[in-house]
Design a protein around this motif. Structure first.
Motif, mmCIF file in Angstrom:
data_model
loop_
_atom_site.group_PDB
_atom_site.id
_atom_site.type_symbol
_atom_site.label_atom_id
_atom_site.label_comp_id
_atom_site.label_asym_id
_atom_site.label_seq_id
_atom_site.Cartn_x
_atom_site.Cartn_y
_atom_site.Cartn_z
ATOM 1 N N GLU A 247 0.724 -1.261 -0.107
ATOM 2 C CA GLU A 247 -0.171 -0.084 0.108
ATOM 3 C C GLU A 247 0.939 1.378 -0.069
ATOM 4 N N GLY A 248 0.337 2.330 -0.698
ATOM 5 C CA GLY A 248 1.094 3.641 -0.588
ATOM 6 C C GLY A 248 1.274 4.329 -1.905
ATOM 7 N N LEU A 249 1.670 5.177 -1.883
ATOM 8 C CA LEU A 249 2.174 6.117 -3.014
ATOM 9 C C LEU A 249 3.594 6.419 -3.360
ATOM 10 N N ARG A 250 4.212 6.660 -4.468
ATOM 11 C CA ARG A 250 5.377 6.931 -4.757
ATOM 12 C C ARG A 250 5.483 8.416 -5.434
ATOM 13 N N LEU A 251 6.296 9.378 -4.855
ATOM 14 C CA LEU A 251 6.380 10.543 -5.321
ATOM 15 C C LEU A 251 7.634 10.857 -5.796
ATOM 16 N N ARG A 252 7.943 10.942 -7.222
ATOM 17 C CA ARG A 252 9.227 11.199 -7.931
ATOM 18 C C ARG A 252 9.555 12.513 -7.632
ATOM 19 N N VAL A 253 10.929 12.720 -7.202
ATOM 20 C CA VAL A 253 11.588 14.007 -7.090
ATOM 21 C C VAL A 253 12.797 13.832 -7.502
ATOM 22 N N GLY A 254 13.033 13.967 -8.743
ATOM 23 C CA GLY A 254 14.357 13.544 -9.324
ATOM 24 C C GLY A 254 14.785 12.101 -9.206
ATOM 25 N N ASP A 255 16.083 11.933 -8.661
ATOM 26 C CA ASP A 255 16.684 10.545 -8.390
ATOM 27 C C ASP A 255 16.146 9.909 -6.982
ATOM 28 N N TRP A 256 15.190 10.851 -6.351
ATOM 29 C CA TRP A 256 14.736 10.681 -5.131
ATOM 30 C C TRP A 256 13.308 10.144 -5.184
ATOM 31 N N ARG A 257 12.923 9.018 -4.236
ATOM 32 C CA ARG A 257 11.526 8.634 -4.112
ATOM 33 C C ARG A 257 10.843 8.945 -2.757
ATOM 34 N N VAL A 258 9.775 9.431 -2.421
ATOM 35 C CA VAL A 258 8.983 9.776 -1.462
ATOM 36 C C VAL A 258 7.908 8.627 -1.244
ATOM 37 N N ILE A 259 7.993 7.793 -0.334
ATOM 38 C CA ILE A 259 6.938 6.741 -0.052
ATOM 39 C C ILE A 259 5.935 7.373 0.934
ATOM 40 N N MET A 260 4.674 7.480 0.420
ATOM 41 C CA MET A 260 3.863 7.918 1.406
ATOM 42 C C MET A 260 2.555 7.229 1.678
ATOM 43 N N ASP A 261 1.517 7.670 2.236
ATOM 44 C CA ASP A 261 0.199 7.291 2.508
ATOM 45 C C ASP A 261 -0.884 8.419 2.632
ATOM 46 N N ASP A 262 -1.444 8.440 1.549
ATOM 47 C CA ASP A 262 -2.538 9.843 1.417
ATOM 48 C C ASP A 262 -3.999 9.020 1.997
ATOM 49 N N ARG A 263 -4.313 9.088 3.070
ATOM 50 C CA ARG A 263 -5.732 8.691 3.772
ATOM 51 C C ARG A 263 -6.594 9.873 3.898
ATOM 52 N N GLY A 264 -7.027 10.657 3.024
ATOM 53 C CA GLY A 264 -7.669 11.781 2.947
ATOM 54 C C GLY A 264 -7.212 13.040 3.728
ATOM 55 N N ASN A 265 -7.272 13.265 5.056
ATOM 56 C CA ASN A 265 -6.853 14.375 5.626
ATOM 57 C C ASN A 265 -5.280 14.491 6.024
ATOM 58 N N VAL A 266 -4.965 13.121 6.094
ATOM 59 C CA VAL A 266 -3.389 12.912 6.585
ATOM 60 C C VAL A 266 -2.653 12.360 5.629
ATOM 61 N N LEU A 267 -1.667 13.062 5.300
ATOM 62 C CA LEU A 267 -0.687 12.539 4.426
ATOM 63 C C LEU A 267 0.650 11.941 5.206
ATOM 64 N N ALA A 268 0.928 10.656 5.291
ATOM 65 C CA ALA A 268 2.084 10.319 6.174
ATOM 66 C C ALA A 268 3.040 9.770 5.190
ATOM 67 N N ILE A 269 4.393 10.406 5.408
ATOM 68 C CA ILE A 269 5.388 10.012 4.886
ATOM 69 C C ILE A 269 6.217 8.933 5.482
ATOM 70 N N LEU A 270 6.240 7.717 4.925
ATOM 71 C CA LEU A 270 6.763 6.626 5.188
ATOM 72 C C LEU A 270 8.114 6.267 4.857
ATOM 73 N N ASP A 271 8.768 7.018 3.942
ATOM 74 C CA ASP A 271 10.118 6.865 3.651
ATOM 75 C C ASP A 271 10.543 7.708 2.700
ATOM 76 N N ILE A 272 11.867 7.997 2.732
ATOM 77 C CA ILE A 272 12.400 9.001 1.610
ATOM 78 C C ILE A 272 13.940 8.427 1.392
ATOM 79 N N GLY A 273 14.155 8.210 0.296
ATOM 80 C CA GLY A 273 15.270 7.803 -0.235
ATOM 81 C C GLY A 273 15.706 7.660 -1.631
#
Length: 71
Positions: A38-64
């Motif tokens: 579960e989760g989403l991947r946000l691409r920022v250049g060569d980095w990835r932000v793994i997150m969970d978007d549950r409506g009003n809360v955006l949880a950042i699970l990992d960045i690497g």
């Protein structure tokens, strides 16, 4: 990588996360659902932000760097 470049990249990642949090459609081309978990991947250049978007809360699970963040 020198400290200035690292801080600039960090600010860039934070800015992209804030843009997504305010308007998810603004980053639609850079966000995809993860496969195999579960989760989403946000691409920022060569980095990835793994997150969970549950409506009003955006949880950042990992960045690497791409590749290693999915382990």
């Amino acid at each position: 990588m020198c400290i200035d470049a690292y801080l600039k990249e960090r600010e860039r990642r934070c800015a992209k996360i804030e843009v997504y949090a305010q308007d998810p459609s603004a980053q639609a081309i850079n966000v995809k659902p993860l496969k195999g978990r579960e989760g989403l991947r946000l691409r920022v250049g060569d980095w990835r932000v793994i997150m969970d978007d549950r409506g009003n809360v955006l949880a950042i699970l990992d960045i690497g760097p791409r590749g290693g963040v999915y382990d």
